[in-house]
Design a protein around this motif. Structure first.
Motif, PDB file in Angstrom:
ATOM      1  N   GLY A   1      -8.054  -2.718  -5.362  1.00 53.91           N
ATOM      2  CA  GLY A   1      -8.218  -2.510  -3.931  1.00 53.91           C
ATOM      3  C   GLY A   1      -6.907  -2.339  -3.189  1.00 53.91           C
ATOM      4  O   GLY A   1      -6.903  -2.040  -1.988  1.00 53.91           O
ATOM      5  N   LEU A   2      -5.779  -2.513  -3.882  1.00 54.36           N
ATOM      6  CA  LEU A   2      -4.467  -2.367  -3.242  1.00 54.36           C
ATOM      7  C   LEU A   2      -4.047  -0.905  -3.234  1.00 54.36           C
ATOM      8  O   LEU A   2      -4.172  -0.218  -4.254  1.00 54.36           O
ATOM      9  CB  LEU A   2      -3.423  -3.200  -4.001  1.00 54.36           C
ATOM     10  CG  LEU A   2      -2.076  -3.411  -3.314  1.00 54.36           C
ATOM     11  CD1 LEU A   2      -2.236  -4.319  -2.091  1.00 54.36           C
ATOM     12  CD2 LEU A   2      -1.059  -4.022  -4.290  1.00 54.36           C
ATOM     13  N   PRO A   3      -3.545  -0.390  -2.100  1.00 55.84           N
ATOM     14  CA  PRO A   3      -3.044   0.990  -2.088  1.00 55.84           C
ATOM     15  C   PRO A   3      -1.783   1.123  -2.936  1.00 55.84           C
ATOM     16  O   PRO A   3      -1.261   0.119  -3.451  1.00 55.84           O
ATOM     17  CB  PRO A   3      -2.743   1.235  -0.604  1.00 55.84           C
ATOM     18  CG  PRO A   3      -2.510  -0.118  -0.032  1.00 55.84           C
ATOM     19  CD  PRO A   3      -3.428  -1.043  -0.790  1.00 55.84           C
ATOM     20  N   VAL A   4      -1.303   2.336  -3.081  1.00 55.71           N
ATOM     21  CA  VAL A   4      -0.070   2.565  -3.833  1.00 55.71           C
ATOM     22  C   VAL A   4       1.064   1.745  -3.217  1.00 55.71           C
ATOM     23  O   VAL A   4       1.268   1.751  -1.995  1.00 55.71           O
ATOM     24  CB  VAL A   4       0.305   4.058  -3.835  1.00 55.71           C
ATOM     25  CG1 VAL A   4       1.672   4.269  -4.478  1.00 55.71           C
ATOM     26  CG2 VAL A   4      -0.758   4.863  -4.576  1.00 55.71           C
TER      27      VAL A   4
ATOM     28  N   LEU B   1       2.607  -5.375   2.490  1.00 52.87           N
ATOM     29  CA  LEU B   1       3.239  -4.051   2.520  1.00 52.87           C
ATOM     30  C   LEU B   1       3.468  -3.647   3.968  1.00 52.87           C
ATOM     31  O   LEU B   1       2.643  -3.938   4.843  1.00 52.87           O
ATOM     32  CB  LEU B   1       2.353  -3.019   1.823  1.00 52.87           C
ATOM     33  CG  LEU B   1       1.920  -3.341   0.386  1.00 52.87           C
ATOM     34  CD1 LEU B   1       1.007  -2.241  -0.137  1.00 52.87           C
ATOM     35  CD2 LEU B   1       3.128  -3.535  -0.523  1.00 52.87           C
ATOM     36  N   ASP B   2       4.571  -2.952   4.228  1.00 50.71           N
ATOM     37  CA  ASP B   2       4.833  -2.491   5.591  1.00 50.71           C
ATOM     38  C   ASP B   2       4.043  -1.201   5.862  1.00 50.71           C
ATOM     39  O   ASP B   2       3.317  -0.718   4.983  1.00 50.71           O
ATOM     40  CB  ASP B   2       6.345  -2.335   5.828  1.00 50.71           C
ATOM     41  CG  ASP B   2       6.936  -1.050   5.253  1.00 50.71           C
ATOM     42  OD1 ASP B   2       6.253  -0.319   4.492  1.00 50.71           O
ATOM     43  OD2 ASP B   2       8.104  -0.749   5.563  1.00 50.71           O
TER      44      ASP B   2
ATOM     45  N   PRO C   1       7.036  -2.988  -0.093  1.00 50.94           N
ATOM     46  CA  PRO C   1       6.939  -4.455  -0.111  1.00 50.94           C
ATOM     47  C   PRO C   1       7.797  -5.071   0.990  1.00 50.94           C
ATOM     48  O   PRO C   1       8.992  -4.782   1.105  1.00 50.94           O
ATOM     49  CB  PRO C   1       7.469  -4.827  -1.502  1.00 50.94           C
ATOM     50  CG  PRO C   1       7.206  -3.618  -2.341  1.00 50.94           C
ATOM     51  CD  PRO C   1       7.450  -2.457  -1.417  1.00 50.94           C
ATOM     52  N   ARG C   2       7.188  -5.934   1.778  1.00 49.44           N
ATOM     53  CA  ARG C   2       7.870  -6.467   2.947  1.00 49.44           C
ATOM     54  C   ARG C   2       9.001  -7.430   2.569  1.00 49.44           C
ATOM     55  O   ARG C   2       9.910  -7.660   3.385  1.00 49.44           O
ATOM     56  CB  ARG C   2       6.868  -7.189   3.842  1.00 49.44           C
ATOM     57  CG  ARG C   2       5.715  -6.315   4.308  1.00 49.44           C
ATOM     58  CD  ARG C   2       4.862  -7.037   5.312  1.00 49.44           C
ATOM     59  NE  ARG C   2       5.526  -7.058   6.596  1.00 49.44           N
ATOM     60  CZ  ARG C   2       5.059  -6.462   7.692  1.00 49.44           C
ATOM     61  NH1 ARG C   2       3.921  -5.797   7.644  1.00 49.44           N
ATOM     62  NH2 ARG C   2       5.718  -6.533   8.809  1.00 49.44           N
TER      63      ARG C   2
END
Length: 330
Positions: free
Chosen positions: A152-155, A185-186, A191-192
């Motif tokens: 379910g996580l985007p790229v 994620l921003d 990755p933030r």
């Protein structure tokens, strides 16, 4: 503990992100993967299988399901994909990338080329280079803006040119532990933990920046923003907080930050060593500072610049050290 399968593909790029990752220290790249419970099942430069052996290897991994799929380099869509043909299946490589992405729990773009197109998409982009889920600063790319892995996580876009080894290994460790969420994620999919910082943070030229004491050429000690094109006050990364290989960064080496984690860094509209100005002030001001404030503070700072800072700014080494504190007299 069951190991997580990592498949690493390379497409339209220079391989610099792999070279950077292999320079990881304390721990090294392979130790870091093992410590995170990750098995590197395929990498075109590091896996023994080659040629006709690759297709059945990847097919078997896809059938079992891939935990983490990494792509390094842009996807080449131009000329119906003929700029990059799979050596084993003799088909456009982007088809293989898409097929494996559909079987992956997590999909990761390693480097700005894989994330947004990067250097390979600059200029007229005759090769049709694009990112996995972005084309420049617009969602889209090969997989489309709505794509998500089976988790379910985007790229995940670990942008950078090249990427810092720590960014890659920390991201992979978080994914292996199922500890990275969409909220981590921003807005550009980065990755933030590194993208919520600015390159300006921790820069060893900050005293020169504060007094607006500027270098006039690369390699000099002063701030590189006014004349040498530095974008460290706008660039999202922790390069000066997390030294590369424990030593430094582009800025430490006297080279301006070119904002390589940004989607459009390769097409800035000017030479990397130039600072566009309007009325004598840089166009690319710090992202959070109103222009009027910057002008006022710059004027005040320059009027208060110590001689030591002004002199050292245009030197390639410190030539005027700080003075000793004056003794208090009774």
């Amino acid at each position: 503990m069951t190991s997580k399968t990592l498949v690493w593909l390379q497409s339209g790029g220079c391989g610099g992100c792999t070279l950077s990752a292999l320079c990881a220290e304390s721990p090294d790249f392979f130790t870091a993967l093992a410590d995170s419970g990750i098995r590197l099942a395929y990498h075109p430069s590091l896996t023994e299988a080659s040629g006709d052996e690759v297709a059945p290897l990847l097919a078997g991994l896809a059938a079992d399901g891939i935990d983490i799929l990494c792509l390094e380099g842009s996807v080449m869509l131009g000329a119906d994909g003929r700029f990059h043909i799979s050596g084993s299946e003799h088909q456009p490589y982007y088809q293989q990338i898409a097929a494996l992405a559909a079987r992956a729990r997590y999909v990761v773009a390693v480097g700005t080329c894989a994330a947004y197109g990067g250097i390979t998409a600059a200029g007229d982009n005759l090769t049709g280079a694009t990112g996995l889920a972005w084309q420049g600063n617009q969602p889209g790319g090969l997989l489309g803006s709505g794509f998500a892995g089976s988790s379910g996580l985007p790229v995940v876009n670990i942008s950078g040119c090249p990427t810092h080894p720590g960014w890659v290994l920390e991201t992979l460790a978080l994914l292996a532990a199922d500890a990275l969420a969409a909220s981590d994620l921003d807005p550009l999919g980065r990755p933030r933990f590194y993208a919520d910082k600015l390159v300006h943070h921790g820069c060893d030229k900050n005293e020169f920046y504060e007094f607006k004491a500027s270098a006039e050429a690369p390699g000099q000690q002063g701030c590189l923003m006014e004349f040498v094109g530095c974008k460290g006050t706008q660039a999202h990364a922790d390069c000066n907080i997390r030294p590369w290989n424990g030593e430094g960064s582009c800025l430490t080496g006297g080279y301006p930050c070119i904002n390589c984690t940004a989607p459009d860094f390769a097409d800035p509209g000017h030479a990397f060593f130039d600072t566009p100005k309007i009325a004598g002030f840089p166009v690319g001001l710090p992202t959070d500072m109103p222009k009027a404030w910057f002008v006022a503070l710059s004027t005040l700072s320059k009027s208060a610049t110590p001689t030591r800072v002004k002199v050292n700014a245009t030197q390639d080494r410190i030539t005027m050290p700080p003075s000793l504190p004056k003794k208090n007299t009774p």
